[in-house]
Motif scaffolding. Sequence first.
Motif, PDB file in Angstrom:
ATOM      1  N   SER A 295      16.570  55.403  72.153  1.00  0.00           N
ATOM      2  CA  SER A 295      16.015  55.207  73.504  1.00  0.00           C
ATOM      3  C   SER A 295      16.878  54.305  74.367  1.00  0.00           C
ATOM      4  O   SER A 295      16.596  54.134  75.557  1.00  0.00           O
ATOM      5  CB  SER A 295      14.596  54.610  73.403  1.00  0.00           C
ATOM      6  N   ASP A 296      17.912  53.699  73.782  1.00  0.00           N
ATOM      7  CA  ASP A 296      18.761  52.770  74.524  1.00  0.00           C
ATOM      8  C   ASP A 296      19.973  53.450  75.153  1.00  0.00           C
ATOM      9  O   ASP A 296      20.407  53.082  76.240  1.00  0.00           O
ATOM     10  CB  ASP A 296      19.257  51.648  73.598  1.00  0.00           C
ATOM     11  N   ILE A 297      20.521  54.444  74.463  1.00  0.00           N
ATOM     12  CA  ILE A 297      21.748  55.083  74.917  1.00  0.00           C
ATOM     13  C   ILE A 297      21.525  56.592  74.979  1.00  0.00           C
ATOM     14  O   ILE A 297      21.035  57.197  74.029  1.00  0.00           O
ATOM     15  CB  ILE A 297      22.927  54.772  73.968  1.00  0.00           C
ATOM     16  N   SER A 298      21.905  57.207  76.090  1.00  0.00           N
ATOM     17  CA  SER A 298      21.752  58.652  76.246  1.00  0.00           C
ATOM     18  C   SER A 298      22.536  59.392  75.169  1.00  0.00           C
ATOM     19  O   SER A 298      23.665  59.033  74.833  1.00  0.00           O
ATOM     20  CB  SER A 298      22.248  59.087  77.627  1.00  0.00           C
ATOM     21  N   HIS A 299      21.922  60.442  74.630  1.00  0.00           N
ATOM     22  CA  HIS A 299      22.583  61.230  73.580  1.00  0.00           C
ATOM     23  C   HIS A 299      23.869  61.888  74.092  1.00  0.00           C
ATOM     24  O   HIS A 299      24.791  62.137  73.309  1.00  0.00           O
ATOM     25  CB  HIS A 299      21.635  62.298  73.032  1.00  0.00           C
ATOM     26  N   THR A 300      23.953  62.145  75.396  1.00  0.00           N
ATOM     27  CA  THR A 300      25.184  62.740  75.924  1.00  0.00           C
ATOM     28  C   THR A 300      26.350  61.765  75.806  1.00  0.00           C
ATOM     29  O   THR A 300      27.494  62.173  75.585  1.00  0.00           O
ATOM     30  CB  THR A 300      25.013  63.154  77.398  1.00  0.00           C
ATOM     31  N   ARG A 301      26.057  60.475  75.929  1.00  0.00           N
ATOM     32  CA  ARG A 301      27.107  59.462  75.818  1.00  0.00           C
ATOM     33  C   ARG A 301      27.601  59.368  74.375  1.00  0.00           C
ATOM     34  O   ARG A 301      28.803  59.248  74.120  1.00  0.00           O
ATOM     35  CB  ARG A 301      26.596  58.107  76.304  1.00  0.00           C
ATOM     36  N   MET A 302      26.675  59.417  73.438  1.00  0.00           N
ATOM     37  CA  MET A 302      27.066  59.370  72.024  1.00  0.00           C
ATOM     38  C   MET A 302      27.888  60.594  71.647  1.00  0.00           C
ATOM     39  O   MET A 302      28.899  60.496  70.934  1.00  0.00           O
ATOM     40  CB  MET A 302      25.825  59.285  71.146  1.00  0.00           C
TER      41      MET A 302
END
Length: 352
Positions: A295-302
């Motif tokens: 919930s902290d970092i968008s999955h697209t960024r990962m």
Amino acid sequence: MKVNVFKISQRSPDDVSALDELIQTQKLNPMTIAAILGKTEGNGCVNDFTRGFAVQSLKNYLTQQIGSEQSQKIIYIMSGGTEGVLSPHLTIFTREESPLTEPTHKGLVLGRHHTRDFLPEEIGTLTMVKVVAAGVQTAIEDAKLTPKDVHFVQIKCPLVTATEQTEKQDSYTSMAFSRGASALGVAVALGEVSLEQIQSSDICQRYDLYSSVASTSAGSELKNCEILVLGNADSTSAFVIGHSVMHHALDIEAIHAAIQATGQPREQVVNVFAKAEADPTGRVLGCRHTMLDDSDISHTRMARAVVGAVIAAVIQDPMIYVSGGSEHQGRPGGGPIAVIARRSEKSSDLTR
């Protein structure tokens, strides 16, 4: 047609110093610029203003060099997010007619098209699919390509902002639907999917419908779609393009296949263009991943960070173009990957 490709680094989204140096040293004629693709260092989400900042800076600079009318014809596509080892950079494509006396070979060509602006309620719908499909066909004709010789279609598409959102779409959701509808438009234009196969409810639902060469990126900095088509045809270009499709985020074989499709060795690679997404099954190679649960970092960024690291490790260059969110762009969990390479003097013509 003769297409040249220049890849330059950026110190910040408004840094045009490397472009200026190319122009001032007469290595690049600004009147021939057809498209600029960039990776900027924002978050790649709705409020990523580095994309618009970069486009504004480029337009302001180029307007001084070539005038407003000519600078507006250029395709500007900025993809936000340089997570991990990804390095901010610009890829500049120039296009000019070659003298008829120059020998031709199978080489890089490009076509482009600006669609009309979309209404907020049209974004992510069948209407968008149809408009994009028509625009891609126009760009293919502009490149003098046949659909089978198209290796990559890059589209910058709009999103619905908070002041425009409806009960059906909020801003973040609209990014996925805009990317998905645009990708299906590419699939229709290339005959990968027929328009009759697509229902409104299929967009961002039926992922068995996809394009193998589409790369779409959504942003708040525009209302229309900007379309760039790349392929190989008779030309005098010193570059060639090949593509493949990654089946998962760690698919190194697909990277090698895309390089091999250019007919050039790895050392000749100029840039790589790829899509990335967190596998919707929640698994990669049978192992559970947590990208969709964070919930902290968008999955697209990962996903960009992972795929970017894998590609950079293969070609030993972190200045690569990796865009997050691959709805209807390749198989779920993967995405198309294209490679542009410089032709070696001993290169033979490609067979496709």
